[in-house]
Design a protein around this motif. Structure first.
Motif, PDB file in Angstrom:
ATOM      1  N   ARG A 106       0.809  -1.209   0.000  1.00  0.00           N
ATOM      2  CA  ARG A 106       0.000   0.000   0.000  1.00  0.00           C
ATOM      3  C   ARG A 106       0.850   1.271   0.000  1.00  0.00           C
ATOM      4  N   SER A 107       1.940   1.245   0.748  1.00  0.00           N
ATOM      5  CA  SER A 107       2.811   2.435   0.782  1.00  0.00           C
ATOM      6  C   SER A 107       4.159   2.070   1.382  1.00  0.00           C
ATOM      7  N   ILE A 108       5.181   2.815   0.958  1.00  0.00           N
ATOM      8  CA  ILE A 108       6.518   2.738   1.556  1.00  0.00           C
ATOM      9  C   ILE A 108       6.957   4.170   1.828  1.00  0.00           C
ATOM     10  N   ASP A 109       7.264   4.473   3.066  1.00  0.00           N
ATOM     11  CA  ASP A 109       7.671   5.823   3.452  1.00  0.00           C
ATOM     12  C   ASP A 109       9.083   5.753   4.026  1.00  0.00           C
ATOM     13  N   ILE A 110      10.070   6.109   3.201  1.00  0.00           N
ATOM     14  CA  ILE A 110      11.461   5.982   3.640  1.00  0.00           C
ATOM     15  C   ILE A 110      11.807   7.033   4.691  1.00  0.00           C
ATOM     16  N   ASN A 111      11.080   8.150   4.716  1.00  0.00           N
ATOM     17  CA  ASN A 111      11.351   9.170   5.727  1.00  0.00           C
ATOM     18  C   ASN A 111      10.810   8.766   7.088  1.00  0.00           C
ATOM     19  N   ASP A 112       9.762   7.956   7.061  1.00  0.00           N
ATOM     20  CA  ASP A 112       9.155   7.469   8.297  1.00  0.00           C
ATOM     21  C   ASP A 112       9.690   6.089   8.674  1.00  0.00           C
ATOM     22  N   GLU A 132      14.389  -1.785  -2.969  1.00  0.00           N
ATOM     23  CA  GLU A 132      14.486  -0.821  -4.071  1.00  0.00           C
ATOM     24  C   GLU A 132      14.522   0.617  -3.562  1.00  0.00           C
ATOM     25  N   GLN A 133      14.054   0.809  -2.328  1.00  0.00           N
ATOM     26  CA  GLN A 133      14.070   2.138  -1.708  1.00  0.00           C
ATOM     27  C   GLN A 133      15.247   2.304  -0.742  1.00  0.00           C
ATOM     28  N   SER A 189      -1.326   2.424  12.208  1.00  0.00           N
ATOM     29  CA  SER A 189      -0.499   3.555  12.609  1.00  0.00           C
ATOM     30  C   SER A 189       0.969   3.256  12.357  1.00  0.00           C
ATOM     31  N   SER A 190       1.749   4.316  12.158  1.00  0.00           N
ATOM     32  CA  SER A 190       3.204   4.139  12.067  1.00  0.00           C
ATOM     33  C   SER A 190       3.915   4.784  13.253  1.00  0.00           C
ATOM     34  N   SER A 218       1.276  -2.512   9.241  1.00  0.00           N
ATOM     35  CA  SER A 218       2.248  -1.419   9.184  1.00  0.00           C
ATOM     36  C   SER A 218       3.534  -1.924   9.824  1.00  0.00           C
ATOM     37  N   ILE A 219       4.620  -1.891   9.079  1.00  0.00           N
ATOM     38  CA  ILE A 219       5.867  -2.525   9.524  1.00  0.00           C
ATOM     39  C   ILE A 219       7.003  -1.515   9.635  1.00  0.00           C
ATOM     40  N   LYS A 220       7.958  -1.847  10.504  1.00  0.00           N
ATOM     41  CA  LYS A 220       9.176  -1.048  10.652  1.00  0.00           C
ATOM     42  C   LYS A 220      10.171  -1.383   9.546  1.00  0.00           C
ATOM     43  N   LEU A 221      10.845  -0.371   9.055  1.00  0.00           N
ATOM     44  CA  LEU A 221      11.940  -0.557   8.109  1.00  0.00           C
ATOM     45  C   LEU A 221      13.227  -0.007   8.718  1.00  0.00           C
ATOM     46  N   MET A 222      14.357  -0.495   8.197  1.00  0.00           N
ATOM     47  CA  MET A 222      15.667  -0.015   8.615  1.00  0.00           C
ATOM     48  C   MET A 222      16.494   0.305   7.377  1.00  0.00           C
ATOM     49  N   PRO A 223      17.494   1.163   7.511  1.00  0.00           N
ATOM     50  CA  PRO A 223      18.376   1.399   6.366  1.00  0.00           C
ATOM     51  C   PRO A 223      19.064   0.101   5.956  1.00  0.00           C
ATOM     52  N   ALA A 224      19.138  -0.143   4.663  1.00  0.00           N
ATOM     53  CA  ALA A 224      19.785  -1.365   4.182  1.00  0.00           C
ATOM     54  C   ALA A 224      21.279  -1.308   4.496  1.00  0.00           C
ATOM     55  N   PRO A 225      21.850  -2.355   5.079  1.00  0.00           N
ATOM     56  CA  PRO A 225      23.290  -2.368   5.323  1.00  0.00           C
ATOM     57  C   PRO A 225      24.054  -2.415   4.004  1.00  0.00           C
ATOM     58  N   ASP A 226      25.084  -1.620   3.889  1.00  0.00           N
ATOM     59  CA  ASP A 226      25.899  -1.668   2.679  1.00  0.00           C
ATOM     60  C   ASP A 226      27.181  -2.482   2.887  1.00  0.00           C
TER      61      ASP A 226
END
Length: 486
Positions: A106-112, A132-133, A189-190, A218-226
């Motif tokens: 439904r949505s991906i919010d990289i800022n949130d 991809e984000q 909710s996020s 609604s799920i938590k995301l983390m920065p992808a490890p490089d």
């Protein structure tokens, strides 16, 4: 509930098609078969119908329709569970609701650092979409190419990254749930912090569809490890593996994302399942550790892994080891872990366990439990492996490959009794991450204290007074337990 005749069964199927539309209803026996068989192929059942809604509104309509027809509902995601939580046990008055069509991101919010997805999204699809984000959803399971997010939530799935990121419960920000009366609980909710009373979403995480049907998450995301470093290490014993974990926890801190232990037989089983699999380390060490650390940003993960391994090898904690020099090599190391499970399946139906004990007692538990199995079942093979960092061990028992089905059943039943007694001795849990379902229900109930039992029954009666949702999964609810239907 009263058993229904085949004639009534057929009549119910016709009623469902008329009320919901033929496109949503599967009644053909051959088409239902894949939904009515458990993931390992040990159990085959049936259902009045398989219902395949495409939206939350349609799930609500299905629930109200089944309620009016007096049908019970078995919610099902990817059907990858291992405890028979998604398989009907009274096929003549139960339907399966399969959420596979509800597969919208439904949505991906990289800022949130969040995303909202349909419950029927396959875990890998979600992981690929957020990748991809430049983000990750860190839940990682062997069945991630088939399991669905709603099922992950409903079973509170664990997996390989619990050490760093926690169980599914720790990765859920909000839920959308269809309740047994057809009403929709809107809670996507996020917010990370929301202390407005009881956190209702927690009632449905790990409830295995007994209280409501999860339709959105609604799920938590983390920065992808490089940077990711993966190592396969040979150690002197399981005790050494646990000691190595304590050291790694201190030296690598929260950058360690996985720490798995395996016996030498794991490598042999992996080769049985994947004959072309490359083994980059000798296959005769007493025990093995598969370790991964990862990070993004300014931390030098490669240097950290090298310094850590140099120190522990000089001190004698590690006998041998190899560090993956590419993502392909890292994937090959993880295939050993995956292939070990496939190799067990190739040996036929066997006893699978999902146990947790205090980390400080992990090696003692394995030693006592394996010895108890060998003493009573010398013809069987006991193999222990799992997640060192969270005390989760899978102690499986493999009957001889030429054992008859009758002998296999006796050996599995005996092994379960032996192992559960040792689990109790060590004050552990008979389910660390797979859930209870119907397979472990009786053993779970035997271990319930009266206050726990009363609370579980009270919750079920309050939210699902007709015992319509996944009846007799997790806990037994007889007709006399039911509250007055509303």
């Amino acid at each position: 509930m009263t058993e229904l005749s085949n004639r009534n069964n057929n009549g119910l199927g016709s009623s469902l098609r008329n009320l919901l539309g033929a496109d949503m209803v599967i009644t053909d026996h051959a088409e239902k078969a894949g939904f009515c068989r458990d993931w390992m192929g040990d159990v085959t059942s049936d259902a009045v119908a398989v219902l395949r809604p495409r939206s939350t509104a349609e799930v609500s309509k299905v629930v109200m329709t089944c309620r009016n027809l007096g049908l019970s509902i078995i919610p099902q995601g990817g059907n990858t569970g291992l405890v028979l939580g998604g398989i009907p046990d009274h096929p003549s008055n139960q339907v399966i609701i399969s959420l596979g069509r509800m597969n919208r991101i439904r949505s991906i919010d990289i800022n949130d650092f969040s995303a909202v997805v349909d419950a029927g999204c396959v875990l890998t699809t979600v992981k690929d979409a957020v990748a991809e984000q430049g983000m990750i959803f860190p839940l990682a399971l062997g069945a991630q190419g088939s399991c669905q997010i709603g099922g992950n939530v409903s079973t509170n799935a664990g997996g390989l990254n619990v050490l760093r990121y926690g169980m599914t419960r720790d990765l859920v920000l909000g839920l959308e749930v269809v309740l047994p009366d057809g009403n929709i609980l809107e809670g996507l909710s996020s917010l990370r912090k929301d202390n407005r009373g009881i956190d209702l979403k927690q009632l449905f995480i790990g409830a295995e569809g007994t209280l409501g049907i999860v339709t959105g998450v609604s799920i938590k995301l983390m920065p992808a490890p490089d940077q990711i470093e993966t190592a396969l290490l040979g150690v002197g014993s399981l005790e050494s593996a646990v000691a190595l974990y304590r050291r790694a926890r201190r030296d690598c801190c929260d950058l360690m994302s996985a720490f798995e232990f395996m016996p030498p037989m794991a490598l042999s089983l992996a080769k049985e399942a994947m004959p072309d699999l490359d083994m980059p380390i000798a296959m005769d060490h007493p025990a093995y550790v598969l370790m991964e650390i990862s990070a993004s940003g300014l931390v030098n993960i490669g240097d950290l892994m090298q310094r850590f391994l140099t120190n522990v090898m000089e001190e004698g904690h590690v006998i041998d080891g190899v560090i993956a020099s590419s993502s392909t090599q890292a994937s090959n190391l993880w295939k050993i872990r995956e292939g070990m499970v496939e190799g067990q399946a190739l040996r036929g139906r066997h006893m699978r366990t999902d146990i947790s004990v205090p980390l400080s007692r992990l090696s003692d538990f394995v030693a006592v439990a394996e010895e108890a199995v060998r003493a009573k079942l010398p013809e069987c093979v006991a193999i222990s492996y799992g997640h060192v960092g969270d005390g989760n061990v899978h102690l499986n028992v493999l009957p001889p490959t030429d054992a008859s089905e009758a002998d296999r059943t006796k050996q599995i039943d005996c092994a379960k009794k032996i192992i559960n007694e040792v689990v109790d001795m060590f004050q552990g849990s008979i389910s660390a991450e797979h859930g209870i379902g119907r397979l472990k229900r009786d053993d779970f109930e035997l271990r319930l204290q009266d206050p726990q039992r009363s609370l579980l029954h009270a919750l079920k009666n309050a939210i699902d007074p007709r015992h319509m949702f996944n009846p007799n999964s997790q806990i037994s609810m007889s007709e006399r337990d039911a509250a007055n239907p509303v």
